[in-house]
Design a protein around this motif. Structure first.
Motif, PDB file in Angstrom:
ATOM      1  N   GLY A 143      19.342   4.072 -24.269  1.00 27.13           N
ATOM      2  CA  GLY A 143      20.208   4.352 -25.398  1.00 27.13           C
ATOM      3  C   GLY A 143      21.475   5.018 -24.890  1.00 27.13           C
ATOM      4  N   ILE A 144      22.600   4.716 -25.523  1.00 29.79           N
ATOM      5  CA  ILE A 144      23.881   5.320 -25.178  1.00 29.79           C
ATOM      6  C   ILE A 144      24.468   5.956 -26.428  1.00 29.79           C
ATOM      7  CG2 ILE A 144      26.228   4.953 -24.326  1.00 29.79           C
ATOM      8  CD1 ILE A 144      24.216   4.445 -22.154  1.00 29.79           C
ATOM      9  N   VAL A 145      24.925   7.193 -26.307  1.00 28.92           N
ATOM     10  CA  VAL A 145      25.649   7.871 -27.382  1.00 28.92           C
ATOM     11  C   VAL A 145      26.975   8.361 -26.822  1.00 28.92           C
ATOM     12  CG1 VAL A 145      25.727   9.918 -28.871  1.00 28.92           C
ATOM     13  CG2 VAL A 145      23.619   8.582 -28.701  1.00 28.92           C
ATOM     14  N   ILE A 146      28.068   7.992 -27.474  1.00 27.54           N
ATOM     15  CA  ILE A 146      29.381   8.520 -27.137  1.00 27.54           C
ATOM     16  C   ILE A 146      29.661   9.646 -28.130  1.00 27.54           C
ATOM     17  CG2 ILE A 146      31.852   8.034 -26.977  1.00 27.54           C
ATOM     18  CD1 ILE A 146      31.091   5.152 -26.258  1.00 27.54           C
ATOM     19  N   ALA A 194      30.019   1.651 -26.017  1.00 31.29           N
ATOM     20  CA  ALA A 194      28.629   2.045 -25.771  1.00 31.29           C
ATOM     21  C   ALA A 194      27.773   0.834 -25.423  1.00 31.29           C
ATOM     22  CB  ALA A 194      28.067   2.754 -26.998  1.00 31.29           C
ATOM     23  N   ALA A 195      27.978  -0.264 -26.142  1.00 30.81           N
ATOM     24  CA  ALA A 195      27.193  -1.476 -25.886  1.00 30.81           C
ATOM     25  C   ALA A 195      27.475  -2.042 -24.497  1.00 30.81           C
ATOM     26  CB  ALA A 195      27.490  -2.524 -26.959  1.00 30.81           C
ATOM     27  N   ASP A 196      28.752  -2.029 -24.094  1.00 33.90           N
ATOM     28  CA  ASP A 196      29.100  -2.536 -22.759  1.00 33.90           C
ATOM     29  C   ASP A 196      28.477  -1.671 -21.664  1.00 33.90           C
ATOM     30  OD1 ASP A 196      30.579  -4.529 -23.936  1.00 33.90           O
ATOM     31  OD2 ASP A 196      32.533  -3.593 -23.582  1.00 33.90           O
ATOM     32  N   LEU A 197      28.567  -0.348 -21.819  1.00 32.69           N
ATOM     33  CA  LEU A 197      27.993   0.554 -20.820  1.00 32.69           C
ATOM     34  C   LEU A 197      26.480   0.395 -20.771  1.00 32.69           C
ATOM     35  CD1 LEU A 197      28.496   2.819 -18.774  1.00 32.69           C
ATOM     36  CD2 LEU A 197      28.334   4.461 -20.664  1.00 32.69           C
ATOM     37  N   ARG A 198      25.850   0.272 -21.918  1.00 33.50           N
ATOM     38  CA  ARG A 198      24.399   0.068 -21.978  1.00 33.50           C
ATOM     39  C   ARG A 198      24.012  -1.201 -21.222  1.00 33.50           C
ATOM     40  NH1 ARG A 198      21.224  -2.263 -27.222  1.00 33.50           N
ATOM     41  NH2 ARG A 198      19.080  -1.937 -26.527  1.00 33.50           N
TER      42      ARG A 198
END
Length: 254
Positions: free
Chosen positions: A156-159, A140-144
């Motif tokens: 914000g990213i939620v998997i 999530a942190a990498d995609l963000r």
């Protein structure tokens, strides 16, 4: 005070994901093609299967050699020995077992049926199954980071994955990993409508986001694995999903 609003939008045009695919580039292309403008403070909910597929977490059952323990547990639960071996490999401990299901403490710390291993929406006519991401918070942190850099906004990213719950029928969305989202909101010390001080209230914000998005992501052939959530004004928190894990010593049911 104005009327509070929360809006959820399916992101169209997400292709079938293959191992090694760049999810950030795929999402940026999907936004552009659909004419979707991602705004500061939006949250993107991404189905776990997309992350797992892109990270190469599909495993062929024919490549798995079951251990004696897996063979024993497979006989007890009427499951394939290879599946049971993967469940054991992905778990810290087995908590319960009965025909059709094995409840485990996953290596990531949460309690799950069959270690979250899934065959649905993986590949037709295949013996491959999909494991959960190795480190969903890092994913999530990498995609963000990639999306924020490209879009010059805070996100914000939620998997999310769908899980069953103790005492309740059916599945709902749960957060496996997140970034930029206040995953657990501590309301202790605030007052209610009548001035009473809240003593124990904590709100699982990230899980609530995942559950709301699951209504659009779906469980079958919806093919909408990414949902944009607007109105939460997130993108600033540095919490990860680990704050949602109840310590074992505080868990009355383990």
């Amino acid at each position: 005070m104005g009327i509070r609003q929360l809006s959820l939008f399916a992101v169209p045009g997400i292709p079938l994901i293959q191992s090694g695919d760049n999810l950030a580039a795929i999402l940026l292309d999907a936004f552009a093609t659909a004419g979707m403008e991602v705004a500061n403070g939006d949250v993107l909910v991404v189905a776990q299967k997309l992350i797992s597929k892109a990270e190469g977490r599909a495993v062929s059952l024919s490549s798995v050699e079951p251990s004696p323990e897996a063979i024993r547990l497979a006989a007890e639960t009427a499951k394939e020995p290879a599946i049971v071996q993967l469940i054991l490999d992905e778990s810290n401990k087995v908590l319960r077992a009965r025909p059709g299901v094995i409840i485990v403490e996953h290596r990531l710390g949460f309690v799950a049926a069959n270690a979250g291993i899934d065959r649905s929406n993986v590949e037709p006519n295949s013996d491959r199954v999909l494991l959960l991401p190795t480190d969903p918070d890092r994913s999530a942190a990498d995609l963000r980071a990639q999306l924020e850099s490209a879009l010059n906004i805070r996100l914000g990213i939620v998997i999310a994955d769908s899980v069953g719950r103790a005492w309740r029928m059916g599945t709902t969305g749960m957060t496996l990993g997140c970034a930029g989202v206040e995953a657990l909101q501590d309301l202790r010390g605030r007052t209610d409508m009548f001035g009473r001080v809240l003593q124990v209230s904590e709100h699982a914000v990230a899980d609530a986001i995942a559950a709301a998005a699951e209504l659009i992501i779906g469980e079958a052939d919806e093919a909408t694995p990414v949902v944009l959530v607007r109105g939460l004004e997130q993108g600033w928190s540095e919490q990860d999903s680990k704050v949602l894990l109840r310590p074992e010593q505080d868990d009355m049911f383990r």
